[in-house]
Design a protein around this motif. Structure first.
Motif, mmCIF file in Angstrom:
data_model
loop_
_atom_site.group_PDB
_atom_site.id
_atom_site.type_symbol
_atom_site.label_atom_id
_atom_site.label_comp_id
_atom_site.label_asym_id
_atom_site.label_seq_id
_atom_site.Cartn_x
_atom_site.Cartn_y
_atom_site.Cartn_z
ATOM 1 N N GLN A 79 -6.638 -0.714 1.957
ATOM 2 C CA GLN A 79 -6.098 -2.031 2.263
ATOM 3 C C GLN A 79 -5.322 -2.586 1.076
ATOM 4 O O GLN A 79 -5.700 -2.388 -0.082
ATOM 5 C CB GLN A 79 -7.222 -2.995 2.646
ATOM 6 C CG GLN A 79 -7.892 -2.660 3.965
ATOM 7 C CD GLN A 79 -8.815 -3.751 4.429
ATOM 8 O OE1 GLN A 79 -9.121 -4.687 3.681
ATOM 9 N NE2 GLN A 79 -9.293 -3.647 5.665
ATOM 10 N N ILE A 80 -4.236 -3.284 1.411
ATOM 11 C CA ILE A 80 -3.424 -3.989 0.424
ATOM 12 C C ILE A 80 -3.203 -5.394 0.953
ATOM 13 O O ILE A 80 -2.624 -5.568 2.033
ATOM 14 C CB ILE A 80 -2.066 -3.289 0.185
ATOM 15 C CG1 ILE A 80 -2.279 -1.860 -0.304
ATOM 16 C CG2 ILE A 80 -1.228 -4.069 -0.813
ATOM 17 C CD1 ILE A 80 -0.995 -1.077 -0.460
ATOM 18 N N ALA A 81 -3.681 -6.389 0.205
ATOM 19 C CA ALA A 81 -3.556 -7.797 0.606
ATOM 20 C C ALA A 81 -4.159 -8.046 1.993
ATOM 21 O O ALA A 81 -3.629 -8.805 2.798
ATOM 22 C CB ALA A 81 -2.101 -8.244 0.576
ATOM 23 N N GLY A 82 -5.288 -7.392 2.265
ATOM 24 C CA GLY A 82 -5.975 -7.592 3.531
ATOM 25 C C GLY A 82 -5.449 -6.769 4.685
ATOM 26 O O GLY A 82 -6.018 -6.822 5.781
ATOM 27 N N LEU A 83 -4.383 -5.996 4.501
ATOM 28 C CA LEU A 83 -3.817 -5.152 5.545
ATOM 29 C C LEU A 83 -3.901 -3.697 5.105
ATOM 30 O O LEU A 83 -3.698 -3.390 3.925
ATOM 31 C CB LEU A 83 -2.359 -5.528 5.826
ATOM 32 C CG LEU A 83 -2.099 -6.956 6.320
ATOM 33 C CD1 LEU A 83 -0.603 -7.195 6.436
ATOM 34 C CD2 LEU A 83 -2.785 -7.214 7.656
ATOM 35 N N ASP A 84 -4.205 -2.806 6.063
ATOM 36 C CA ASP A 84 -4.269 -1.396 5.703
ATOM 37 C C ASP A 84 -2.875 -0.782 5.720
ATOM 38 O O ASP A 84 -1.893 -1.398 6.143
ATOM 39 C CB ASP A 84 -5.229 -0.632 6.621
ATOM 40 C CG ASP A 84 -4.841 -0.752 8.085
ATOM 41 O OD1 ASP A 84 -3.659 -0.936 8.365
ATOM 42 O OD2 ASP A 84 -5.742 -0.668 8.944
ATOM 43 N N LEU A 85 -2.800 0.471 5.256
ATOM 44 C CA LEU A 85 -1.503 1.129 5.130
ATOM 45 C C LEU A 85 -0.821 1.303 6.482
ATOM 46 O O LEU A 85 0.410 1.229 6.578
ATOM 47 C CB LEU A 85 -1.685 2.491 4.457
ATOM 48 C CG LEU A 85 -2.143 2.486 2.997
ATOM 49 C CD1 LEU A 85 -2.249 3.906 2.472
ATOM 50 C CD2 LEU A 85 -1.183 1.674 2.142
ATOM 51 N N THR A 86 -1.588 1.542 7.523
ATOM 52 C CA THR A 86 -0.995 1.750 8.847
ATOM 53 C C THR A 86 -0.273 0.498 9.326
ATOM 54 O O THR A 86 0.833 0.575 9.889
ATOM 55 C CB THR A 86 -2.075 2.155 9.851
ATOM 56 O OG1 THR A 86 -2.748 3.331 9.378
ATOM 57 C CG2 THR A 86 -1.480 2.444 11.211
ATOM 58 N N GLN A 87 -0.867 -0.663 9.115
ATOM 59 C CA GLN A 87 -0.223 -1.904 9.541
ATOM 60 C C GLN A 87 1.069 -2.153 8.767
ATOM 61 O O GLN A 87 2.071 -2.616 9.326
ATOM 62 C CB GLN A 87 -1.194 -3.067 9.373
ATOM 63 C CG GLN A 87 -2.396 -2.992 10.307
ATOM 64 C CD GLN A 87 -3.441 -4.033 10.000
ATOM 65 O OE1 GLN A 87 -3.626 -4.426 8.845
ATOM 66 N NE2 GLN A 87 -4.144 -4.496 11.023
ATOM 67 N N PHE A 88 1.052 -1.868 7.469
ATOM 68 C CA PHE A 88 2.280 -1.977 6.684
ATOM 69 C C PHE A 88 3.343 -1.013 7.213
ATOM 70 O O PHE A 88 4.525 -1.363 7.325
ATOM 71 C CB PHE A 88 1.996 -1.682 5.209
ATOM 72 C CG PHE A 88 1.625 -2.892 4.411
ATOM 73 C CD1 PHE A 88 2.565 -3.844 4.063
ATOM 74 C CD2 PHE A 88 0.320 -3.092 3.998
ATOM 75 C CE1 PHE A 88 2.224 -4.953 3.326
ATOM 76 C CE2 PHE A 88 -0.040 -4.200 3.261
ATOM 77 C CZ PHE A 88 0.918 -5.147 2.927
ATOM 78 N N GLY A 89 2.943 0.216 7.515
ATOM 79 C CA GLY A 89 3.897 1.194 8.021
ATOM 80 C C GLY A 89 4.505 0.797 9.349
ATOM 81 O O GLY A 89 5.724 0.970 9.565
ATOM 82 N N VAL A 90 3.702 0.266 10.267
ATOM 83 C CA VAL A 90 4.221 -0.176 11.557
ATOM 84 C C VAL A 90 5.237 -1.306 11.353
ATOM 85 O O VAL A 90 6.288 -1.348 12.011
ATOM 86 C CB VAL A 90 3.067 -0.614 12.477
ATOM 87 C CG1 VAL A 90 3.607 -1.285 13.738
ATOM 88 C CG2 VAL A 90 2.207 0.576 12.853
#
Length: 289
Positions: A79-90
């Motif tokens: 997680q980065i800033a409460g969001l995981d890598l998958t959410q950032f990628g989407v």
């Protein structure tokens, strides 16, 4: 990262990212129709000649694809800033598709790079968003290998042992069998241990009536209907302790066969290669050996 945890949707994401990378080297605009010696020489730029378009459309989509695949392949989500890598990628893939769409709309004569980039960006964003929602895209990209001959106990490929409970191929004799019985694989001329000189064979003493009465209920107790079997998980899943602790004790990885030794409600009691036992709560989509 576990490569066998990749799904079909991840495969589509990887393929679209490769096409998007190839499109970045193609012409962004189409050359005007002109013939003759007075036609001006026009240089058709590609995405690498425009830093803003390169970063906002092509590299944004490729970076988003990398984050989606890596985030879904890690055993534990980062997680980065409460969001995981998958959410950032989407989010990156959707932004790249949005930029590609309006760039093509605003362009005067779109070239092969913009058209192919738009198609790749739309497919990339659609696969990144729909993979957790569509069952066909959640299927494993590579199937788990099947064991050659599953055994009720032990692990496939475990070293053979001359003795010891639980090893595949270990010589187990039924209770009361003679060592020289040919039906059990013994040598037909094998002899039972000799009795001391002068000793007489004695018939087994008859059991007392009250002992028979106690033994009957135990013999009448039905055996459990559960039979141990081998299984593999489609994606990485946690294995929880049998005492109900919320902290996982291990993680079952795709491509590895595990032994189910008992049923625990909707879940299974599984045993890992190192002998640890725990409860697999999510059994959807497992492959039986």
């Amino acid at each position: 990262m576990n490569i066998r945890s990749l799904t079909r949707g991840d495969g589509v994401v990887i393929g679209a990212a490769v096409v998007l990378f190839i499109a970045s080297f193609l012409n962004l605009t189409s050359a005007p129709s002109c013939s003759g010696q007075f036609c001006p020489s026009i240089e058709a730029p590609n995405a690498w000649d425009s830093l803003s378009l390169l970063m906002s459309m092509f590299l944004a989509g490729i970076i988003g694809a990398v984050l989606v695949v890596v985030g879904r392949s890690l055993p534990q989500p980062k997680q980065i800033a409460g969001l995981d890598l998958t959410q950032f990628g989407v989010a990156f893939t959707v932004f790249a598709a949005w930029t590609a769409f309006w760039t093509v709309i605003d362009a005067h004569g779109s070239g092969a790079g913009l058209i192919l980039g738009l198609i790749a960006a739309l497919v990339l964003a659609a696969a990144a968003v729909a993979t957790p929602l569509v069952a066909a895209l959640k299927a494993p990209l590579m199937g788990a290998p099947k064991p050659a001959a599953p055994q009720p106990y032990g692990y496939p490929g475990a070293p053979q042992s001359a003795g010891g409970y639980g090893y595949p191929g270990a010589a187990q004799q039924p209770y009361g069998a003679q060592p020289g019985d040919p039906s059990l694989g013994g040598h037909p001329h094998a002899q039972a241990p000799a009795q001391p000189f002068g000793a007489q064979a004695q018939a087994p003493a008859a059991a007392e009536p009250h002992q028979d009465a106690q033994a009957q209920p135990a013999a009448a107790a039905p055996a459990g209907d559960f039979a141990p079997f081998w299984f593999a998980v489609p994606v990485a899943r946690p294995l929880y302790a049998e005492d109900g602790s919320p902290t996982p004790i291990a993680e079952l990885a795709p491509g590895t066969w595990y032994l189910a030794v008992d049923q625990r409600g909707p879940g299974l009691v599984a045993q890992t290669q190192d002998g640890r036992r725990g409860v697999l709560q999510d059994t959807t989509g497992i492959q039986r050996g």
